[in-house]
Design a protein around this motif. Structure first.
Motif, PDB file in Angstrom:
ATOM      1  N   ALA A  21       0.893  -1.231   0.005  1.00 12.19           N
ATOM      2  CA  ALA A  21      -0.018  -0.115  -0.043  1.00 12.19           C
ATOM      3  C   ALA A  21       0.848   1.301   0.198  1.00 12.19           C
ATOM      4  O   ALA A  21       0.477   2.190  -0.729  1.00 12.19           O
ATOM      5  N   VAL A  22       2.037   1.150   0.846  1.00 13.71           N
ATOM      6  CA  VAL A  22       2.839   2.451   1.030  1.00 13.71           C
ATOM      7  C   VAL A  22       3.511   2.615  -0.465  1.00 13.71           C
ATOM      8  O   VAL A  22       3.755   3.599  -0.930  1.00 13.71           O
ATOM      9  N   ALA A  23       3.989   1.428  -0.850  1.00 11.59           N
ATOM     10  CA  ALA A  23       4.823   1.507  -2.368  1.00 11.59           C
ATOM     11  C   ALA A  23       3.663   2.014  -3.645  1.00 11.59           C
ATOM     12  O   ALA A  23       4.164   3.083  -4.340  1.00 11.59           O
ATOM     13  N   HIS A  24       2.575   1.541  -3.448  1.00 15.79           N
ATOM     14  CA  HIS A  24       1.403   2.192  -4.382  1.00 15.79           C
ATOM     15  C   HIS A  24       1.187   3.486  -4.292  1.00 15.79           C
ATOM     16  O   HIS A  24       1.190   4.257  -5.127  1.00 15.79           O
ATOM     17  N   GLU A  25       0.975   4.042  -3.099  1.00 15.11           N
ATOM     18  CA  GLU A  25       0.762   5.510  -2.765  1.00 15.11           C
ATOM     19  C   GLU A  25       1.875   6.251  -3.184  1.00 15.11           C
ATOM     20  O   GLU A  25       1.614   7.382  -3.731  1.00 15.11           O
ATOM     21  N   THR A  26       3.231   5.898  -2.814  1.00 17.78           N
ATOM     22  CA  THR A  26       4.508   6.592  -3.162  1.00 17.78           C
ATOM     23  C   THR A  26       4.451   6.664  -4.874  1.00 17.78           C
ATOM     24  O   THR A  26       4.930   7.911  -5.380  1.00 17.78           O
ATOM     25  N   ASN A 185       8.086   3.881   6.464  1.00 18.06           N
ATOM     26  CA  ASN A 185       8.976   5.061   6.163  1.00 18.06           C
ATOM     27  C   ASN A 185       9.906   4.732   5.256  1.00 18.06           C
ATOM     28  O   ASN A 185      10.132   5.394   4.341  1.00 18.06           O
ATOM     29  N   GLU A 186      10.800   3.527   5.494  1.00 13.15           N
ATOM     30  CA  GLU A 186      11.982   3.204   4.786  1.00 13.15           C
ATOM     31  C   GLU A 186      11.214   2.894   3.435  1.00 13.15           C
ATOM     32  O   GLU A 186      12.085   3.155   2.177  1.00 13.15           O
ATOM     33  N   VAL A 187      10.345   2.001   3.493  1.00 15.33           N
ATOM     34  CA  VAL A 187       9.763   1.621   1.881  1.00 15.33           C
ATOM     35  C   VAL A 187       9.415   2.855   1.192  1.00 15.33           C
ATOM     36  O   VAL A 187       9.849   3.050  -0.042  1.00 15.33           O
ATOM     37  N   ARG A 188       8.845   3.791   1.713  1.00 12.60           N
ATOM     38  CA  ARG A 188       8.379   5.034   1.166  1.00 12.60           C
ATOM     39  C   ARG A 188       9.559   5.827   0.566  1.00 12.60           C
ATOM     40  O   ARG A 188       9.661   6.339  -0.830  1.00 12.60           O
ATOM     41  N   GLN A 189      10.819   5.836   1.227  1.00  8.41           N
ATOM     42  CA  GLN A 189      11.986   6.647   1.092  1.00  8.41           C
ATOM     43  C   GLN A 189      12.756   5.604  -0.160  1.00  8.41           C
ATOM     44  O   GLN A 189      13.062   6.399  -0.991  1.00  8.41           O
ATOM     45  N   VAL A 190      12.762   4.447  -0.058  1.00 10.56           N
ATOM     46  CA  VAL A 190      13.461   3.762  -0.941  1.00 10.56           C
ATOM     47  C   VAL A 190      12.770   3.557  -2.522  1.00 10.56           C
ATOM     48  O   VAL A 190      13.465   3.820  -3.434  1.00 10.56           O
ATOM     49  N   VAL A 191      11.341   3.558  -2.460  1.00 16.82           N
ATOM     50  CA  VAL A 191      10.356   3.549  -3.605  1.00 16.82           C
ATOM     51  C   VAL A 191      10.845   4.904  -4.210  1.00 16.82           C
ATOM     52  O   VAL A 191      10.848   4.935  -5.441  1.00 16.82           O
ATOM     53  N   GLY A 192      10.481   6.192  -3.629  1.00 11.25           N
ATOM     54  CA  GLY A 192      10.755   7.281  -4.163  1.00 11.25           C
ATOM     55  C   GLY A 192      12.475   7.589  -4.456  1.00 11.25           C
ATOM     56  O   GLY A 192      12.492   8.366  -5.718  1.00 11.25           O
ATOM     57  N   GLN A 193      13.242   6.831  -3.950  1.00 11.11           N
ATOM     58  CA  GLN A 193      14.678   6.984  -4.488  1.00 11.11           C
ATOM     59  C   GLN A 193      14.793   6.317  -5.874  1.00 11.11           C
ATOM     60  O   GLN A 193      15.265   6.914  -6.757  1.00 11.11           O
ATOM     61  N   TYR A 194      14.410   5.108  -5.898  1.00  7.77           N
ATOM     62  CA  TYR A 194      14.654   4.440  -7.303  1.00  7.77           C
ATOM     63  C   TYR A 194      13.511   4.934  -8.313  1.00  7.77           C
ATOM     64  O   TYR A 194      13.991   4.700  -9.602  1.00  7.77           O
ATOM     65  N   PHE A 195      12.277   5.180  -7.815  1.00  4.44           N
ATOM     66  CA  PHE A 195      11.384   5.891  -8.879  1.00  4.44           C
ATOM     67  C   PHE A 195      10.912   7.138  -8.610  1.00  4.44           C
ATOM     68  O   PHE A 195       9.866   7.442  -8.121  1.00  4.44           O
TER      69      PHE A 195
END
Length: 200
Positions: A21-26, A185-195
């Motif tokens: 859900a966090v990855a999708h939202e990000t 929060n880490e998932v959100r940061q990583v997804v945002g960094q890579y994409f």
């Protein structure tokens, strides 16, 4: 960008679902198109029939849809628990039926399959978020963290994706709400960094 987000966990209130859900939202906030699939909710037909072995095989339309999305993906995110050092069976079936010859890889002319494959996927990066209940020292020293080689070497690098990030969250069963929030929060940061944002 087009991003494939694949989730495999049977419990709709699992931490895996929270990660997805966090990855999708990000991704959505960053302006990306998301091909999201909850394989359990969709009851993905995981058994690979012999008729689909050949790279020239006609696959059912519902499987071809997954293949077409994978071909069109600029990035891939996989979310699943570690079960017996493996993904859940439904995700293994998705790999068998979707990451197929002619879609994700091919062997050179004259090669009968024992050679080195040419990867066909053009995704810039693949992220894998795993959960487990084995302490890290035991996971590494006793079991050897088999999912590391599976996703990085055996699947994504084989199919042409060298930029692979994998994160194993441990130990979920004894984690506090604060720890889980920090992980999200880490998932959100990583997804945002890579994409990063595609918005102009």
């Amino acid at each position: 960008m087009n991003i494939s987000l694949i989730l495999a966990h049977p419990n709709p209130v699992s931490f895996n679902h929270a990660i997805a859900a966090v990855a999708h939202e990000t991704l959505t906030q960053q302006g990306h198109t998301v091909f999201f699939h909850d394989l359990y909710a969709e009851q993905f037909p995981a058994l690979l029939p012999f008729e689909e072995f050949s790279k020239d095989a006609d696959v059912p339309p519902e499987i071809q849809r997954y293949c077409d999305e994978l071909i069109a993906s600029d990035g891939i995110i996989i979310v699943h628990p570690n079960w017996w050092g493996q993904p859940p069976a439904v995700l293994k079936g998705w790999v068998d039926r979707v990451i197929r010859p002619g879609v994700a890889y091919r062997f050179l002319d004259g090669d009968n399959g024992e050679g080195i494959a040419e990867g066909l996927l053009h995704a810039k990066a693949a992220l894998v978020f795993n959960t487990g209940n084995t302490p890290l020292v035991r996971e590494i020293n006793v079991f050897g963290d088999p999912l590391e080689a599976l996703w990085k070497k055996c699947i994504f690098e084989f199919c042409g994706i060298s930029n692979v990030y994998r994160r194993l969250f441990l130990v979920v069963v004894t984690s506090s709400p604060e720890m889980r929030q920090a992980w999200l929060n880490e998932v959100r940061q990583v997804v945002g960094q890579y994409f990063p944002s595609s918005k102009m």
